[in-house]
Design a protein around this motif. Structure first.
Motif, PDB file in Angstrom:
ATOM      1  N   TYR A   1       2.119  -0.864   8.647  1.00  0.00           N
ATOM      2  CA  TYR A   1       2.413   0.339   9.417  1.00  0.00           C
ATOM      3  C   TYR A   1       2.277   1.556   8.510  1.00  0.00           C
ATOM      4  O   TYR A   1       2.762   1.551   7.375  1.00  0.00           O
ATOM      5  N   VAL A   2       1.615   2.585   9.023  1.00  0.00           N
ATOM      6  CA  VAL A   2       1.501   3.860   8.318  1.00  0.00           C
ATOM      7  C   VAL A   2       2.116   4.921   9.217  1.00  0.00           C
ATOM      8  O   VAL A   2       1.683   5.093  10.362  1.00  0.00           O
TER       9      VAL A   2
ATOM     10  N   ALA B   1      -7.108   5.667   6.569  1.00  0.00           N
ATOM     11  CA  ALA B   1      -7.215   6.603   5.443  1.00  0.00           C
ATOM     12  C   ALA B   1      -5.828   7.192   5.243  1.00  0.00           C
ATOM     13  O   ALA B   1      -5.145   7.527   6.213  1.00  0.00           O
ATOM     14  N   LEU B   2      -5.401   7.299   3.999  1.00  0.00           N
ATOM     15  CA  LEU B   2      -4.051   7.756   3.699  1.00  0.00           C
ATOM     16  C   LEU B   2      -4.058   9.142   3.083  1.00  0.00           C
ATOM     17  O   LEU B   2      -5.046   9.568   2.492  1.00  0.00           O
ATOM     18  N   GLY B   3      -2.929   9.819   3.210  1.00  0.00           N
ATOM     19  CA  GLY B   3      -2.738  11.118   2.592  1.00  0.00           C
ATOM     20  C   GLY B   3      -1.406  11.156   1.871  1.00  0.00           C
ATOM     21  O   GLY B   3      -0.515  10.325   2.112  1.00  0.00           O
ATOM     22  N   SER B   4      -1.249  12.101   0.999  1.00  0.00           N
ATOM     23  CA  SER B   4      -0.028  12.245   0.220  1.00  0.00           C
ATOM     24  C   SER B   4       1.181  12.344   1.141  1.00  0.00           C
ATOM     25  O   SER B   4       1.171  13.069   2.132  1.00  0.00           O
ATOM     26  N   GLY B   5       2.221  11.589   0.817  1.00  0.00           N
ATOM     27  CA  GLY B   5       3.446  11.619   1.606  1.00  0.00           C
ATOM     28  C   GLY B   5       3.482  10.631   2.747  1.00  0.00           C
ATOM     29  O   GLY B   5       4.510  10.493   3.404  1.00  0.00           O
ATOM     30  N   ASP B   6       2.391   9.929   3.013  1.00  0.00           N
ATOM     31  CA  ASP B   6       2.398   8.941   4.091  1.00  0.00           C
ATOM     32  C   ASP B   6       3.399   7.834   3.779  1.00  0.00           C
ATOM     33  O   ASP B   6       3.532   7.394   2.633  1.00  0.00           O
TER      34      ASP B   6
END
Length: 139
Positions: A65-66, A75-80
């Motif tokens: 889970y994101v 695709a991930l980003g800072s703080g996810d």
């Protein structure tokens, strides 16, 4: 030093950090880069892939889970926030903004015309009341 890392935010991983190299495995297998225990963790649970400009996460054998949404690849980003079973992590990726932040509705400036109209109306009403109190108005 690696540019990206995940930091544990729950349970016995709280405060622990794992650098994200080009490929980082997560699972209960002894060979996993991020070894987690528990009945909800598969041997090859997930896989992080990083480049100089991006971080992606793939669910391999387990549920991932994101930000509260189940993913197969993301695709991930800072703080996810990332969750594997009962384990929670946060991606620390300086300069890598999450995709949701880049959406037009997130970066568009909200109109404040209503706020300014309300403030203007209050100022006019206040001035009128003050003038009436001082007897400057004929009614």
């Amino acid at each position: 030093m690696n540019k990206y890392q995940i930091k544990g935010t729950s349970g016995d991983v709280t405060g622990k950090k794992w650098p994200l190299n080009e490929s980082v495995t997560v699972g209960s297998d002894a060979k996993s880069d991020v070894k987690l225990n528990g009945t909800l963790i598969a041997p090859q649970h997930a896989l992080f892939k990083t480049t100089d400009e991006s971080v992606s996460l793939e669910a391999v054998q387990g549920e991932v889970y994101v930000n509260g949404e189940k993913i197969s690849v993301a695709a991930l980003g800072s703080g996810d926030e990332i969750r594997f079973g009962n384990y929670r992590f946060m991606l620390q990726a300086p300069g890598l903004r999450p995709q949701r932040v880049l959406q037009p509705e997130a970066v568009g400036r909200k109109s404040r015309a209503g706020l300014w109209a309300a403030l203007f109306a209050a100022a006019i009403a206040g001035s009128g009341f003050a003038a009436w109190q001082q007897g400057l108005l004929p009614f």
